[in-house]
Design an enzyme around this catalytic site. Structure first.
Site, PDB file in Angstrom:
ATOM      1  N   ALA A  80       0.863  -1.185   0.000  1.00  0.00           N
ATOM      2  CA  ALA A  80       0.000   0.000   0.000  1.00  0.00           C
ATOM      3  C   ALA A  80       0.895   1.229   0.000  1.00  0.00           C
ATOM      4  O   ALA A  80       1.681   1.439   0.928  1.00  0.00           O
ATOM      5  CB  ALA A  80      -0.921   0.004   1.211  1.00  0.00           C
ATOM      6  N   ALA A  85       3.543  14.353   0.316  1.00  0.00           N
ATOM      7  CA  ALA A  85       3.863  15.677  -0.219  1.00  0.00           C
ATOM      8  C   ALA A  85       4.914  15.631  -1.319  1.00  0.00           C
ATOM      9  O   ALA A  85       5.133  16.629  -1.999  1.00  0.00           O
ATOM     10  CB  ALA A  85       4.336  16.577   0.914  1.00  0.00           C
ATOM     11  N   THR A  86       5.565  14.477  -1.496  1.00  0.00           N
ATOM     12  CA  THR A  86       6.598  14.361  -2.524  1.00  0.00           C
ATOM     13  C   THR A  86       6.166  13.366  -3.598  1.00  0.00           C
ATOM     14  O   THR A  86       5.152  12.693  -3.468  1.00  0.00           O
ATOM     15  CB  THR A  86       7.934  13.878  -1.907  1.00  0.00           C
ATOM     16  OG1 THR A  86       7.760  12.524  -1.476  1.00  0.00           O
ATOM     17  CG2 THR A  86       8.350  14.748  -0.739  1.00  0.00           C
ATOM     18  N   HIS A  88       7.620  10.659  -4.229  1.00  0.00           N
ATOM     19  CA  HIS A  88       8.195   9.365  -3.861  1.00  0.00           C
ATOM     20  C   HIS A  88       7.232   8.207  -4.158  1.00  0.00           C
ATOM     21  O   HIS A  88       7.646   7.176  -4.684  1.00  0.00           O
ATOM     22  CB  HIS A  88       8.572   9.385  -2.378  1.00  0.00           C
ATOM     23  CG  HIS A  88       9.278   8.164  -1.913  1.00  0.00           C
ATOM     24  ND1 HIS A  88      10.540   7.816  -2.356  1.00  0.00           N
ATOM     25  CD2 HIS A  88       8.902   7.196  -1.046  1.00  0.00           C
ATOM     26  CE1 HIS A  88      10.908   6.696  -1.773  1.00  0.00           C
ATOM     27  NE2 HIS A  88       9.936   6.301  -0.974  1.00  0.00           N
TER      28      HIS A  88
END
Length: 153
Positions: A80, A85-86, A88
């Site tokens: 999962a 915020a990135t 990634h």
């Protein structure tokens, strides 16, 4: 004309499951869904091999080892990844999805991508067994069907 269609009969199939421990409150629901699907489809729980890894990024290498193992009919990778915020999460999802396809083509063993990719926690929860079903269950269904398709060829 000969037509080959995969059934959802898991009897006699041996499936490797590899699951990420990261976001375990989500991934454990995926495991439950995959096992439930396998057993409901006539498979024996003893014919499942479950391997746990730290995170989704580690799924492909273990999926590859399982696919190379003699007697494994399919591999289901479960994880999962929730967008933060990135970028990634996007990188992990693209890398693992590409790797699963390459492993399947190289090994001849279906490797099913049961990694939930969600923009937020609510979406992830929905895809791990609530409103939108359980991606572990659906990935196992595909694994069973593909294993039977390949047996039929």
């Amino acid at each position: 004309m000969k037509e080959i269609v995969g059934s959802l009969d898991a009897k006699g199939l041996k499936i490797g499951l590899v699951v990420s421990r990261f976001n375990s409150f989500l991934t454990e629901q995926l495991v439950k869904g995959a096992v439930d699907c396998f057993v409901r489809s006539g498979g024996a729980e003893k014919d499942l091999t479950l391997v746990r890894v730290p995170g989704a990024y580690e799924l492909p290498i273990v999926a590859k080892k399982l696919a190379e193992k003699k007697g494994v009919d399919a591999v289901v990778a479960l994880g999962a990844v929730v967008q933060g915020a990135t970028a990634h999460a996007e990188l992990i999802n693209q890398t693992t999805a590409r790797a699963f396809g390459e492993i399947a083509l190289e090994s001849g063993v279906p490797v099913l991508d049961g990694v939930v990719s969600a923009e937020n926690l609510e979406q992830a929860v929905e895809r791990c067994g609530t409103k939108q079903g359980n991606k572990g269950f659906s990935a196992m269904q595909s694994a069973i069907e593909m294993a039977n398709v390949l047996r039929g060829i």
